[in-house]
Motif scaffolding. Sequence first.
Motif, PDB file in Angstrom:
ATOM      1  N   THR A   5      -7.114  -1.030  -2.280  1.00  0.00           N
ATOM      2  CA  THR A   5      -7.185  -1.379  -0.863  1.00  0.00           C
ATOM      3  C   THR A   5      -8.279  -2.415  -0.608  1.00  0.00           C
ATOM      4  O   THR A   5      -8.059  -3.413   0.084  1.00  0.00           O
TER       5      THR A   5
ATOM      6  N   GLN B  85       0.829  -1.214   0.000  1.00  0.00           N
ATOM      7  CA  GLN B  85       0.000   0.000   0.000  1.00  0.00           C
ATOM      8  C   GLN B  85       0.863   1.264   0.000  1.00  0.00           C
ATOM      9  O   GLN B  85       0.492   2.274  -0.604  1.00  0.00           O
TER      10      GLN B  85
ATOM     11  N   GLU C 134      -7.896  -6.373   0.518  1.00  0.00           N
ATOM     12  CA  GLU C 134      -8.561  -6.886   1.717  1.00  0.00           C
ATOM     13  C   GLU C 134      -9.306  -8.182   1.379  1.00  0.00           C
ATOM     14  O   GLU C 134      -9.324  -9.133   2.156  1.00  0.00           O
TER      15      GLU C 134
END
Length: 478
Positions: free
Chosen positions: A112, A57, A116
């Motif tokens: 993101t 990230q 996840e």
Amino acid sequence: MASDSASSSDDGPSADGPAEPSAKDKEIAKKSWQHGNGALSKQNFDLAIQMYYQASQKDPGNLLYRQSLRGAEKKKYKDNGTGASMKGVKLMGVKGRIKKAKAKKDWAALDTAAEEGLKIDPWDVEMNLSVADAAEGREYYEIAKFAVDAALASNKEDVKLLTRYANLLEELEEYEPALVLWGKIKQITPDDPAIDRKLTELHTSKMIKKTGGEEGEGTAAMKQKSTAYDEASGRGDDEVDGPGQDPVSDLKRLIRKQPDDPNPRVRLADLLFKSGKLKQAALTMKEAAELSGDISIKERYEDMMLAEMRQEVDASKQKARQLKDEKRLARAKKYEAQMNDKAVEILTRRAEHHPKNMKVKFDLGGRLLARKEVAKAIPLLQQATTDTRLEQAARVSLGEAFLMDGKRPLAKRQFINALETIDIHEQPELFLKCHYALGRLAEEAKETREAEKHYSEVLGLDYNYRDANDRLTKLSEE
């Protein structure tokens, strides 16, 4: 202006390419990745995943961080191919966030959310493609390629995915593999005229890259840059004047600038491997593995090393047969045995590290069988039959193992069970092996009609398969 706002955004690409992470973010990413390597070595998968996730990230265009993350996620689930239990419920919220981010073209939020989701199921096609969407939106084409490749693993004949992957290869100027892939797409959809146009475009792009021609230059200008004399005198393709002209040279320059970063070495090794330079590729990946300490990179080095050894063995055997040189052939077979010993050593270690990975057990069982270590091979092959992707091949190998062990009834049962699900078009070699073996077993048992039936199945697919024709002829004459 729109271009000004785009270039100042942290999430979107600038006019000249993707936004570059700050030096601070890169440093955080590197340290997180190193912490992840430490956690992974202790099999603390949750911490390793969190650290790799943070690294990816902070530096979203770094391919090595994504590869490490995905490797840790798969190890957490013992390579089961399905991820967490009750994943449908767990992914509901993630899918909502993905849909919202796509609608807004918020690539950072999309990345993101998708990552996840991949923590829950690293094999999920939708999640991998969402990572690819986010990466393409930010012009991280290596990441997009990595994600689409993951989606292709369970959809190898999907023309839409193959096309997307081929386009990414073109974007990365990997024209040779792109041409190969478009050739495969053409086999699947032979009547699409657009494919022929694409193949022509790629050949042209490949030529321009090879000759150093710039966009907009004519044929004469390209010829001036790389003539037959230049190639004959060694001044043609291999002479690179500066950055941007050759990805291999660019990566070598990057390695000199960043000697402690394994990522450029990983990328260079991949490029070298794809171009057939297996020895250089293996050495480069070995350097990356030693720098990083990452198990997944070490395993990729081992795979490249074995591929290089196999290439040398095949070339030596072929040369020996051409020359009809028995001594050369004996040396090649001795080297092949050494290669097999090395593979057994590597696969034994992997079977301990990845106890749920049936592919490793299947490969190890096959290698042990080649060494006639039947007692060790049989349990591994029995376990491999529980994986539906390997079941047919594992049953055939298991049948061969039982034959070597003198347990003919058990061997017969494996061959019969394998034939129930073998697709003659997709797995012709397995089909032939089963029917031939069953023919031999029936012949030994004096079951002439049964033997004739199996040999007929063999000849119906391959008239010259081993000695099936001679055996069937002999049976019919008795």
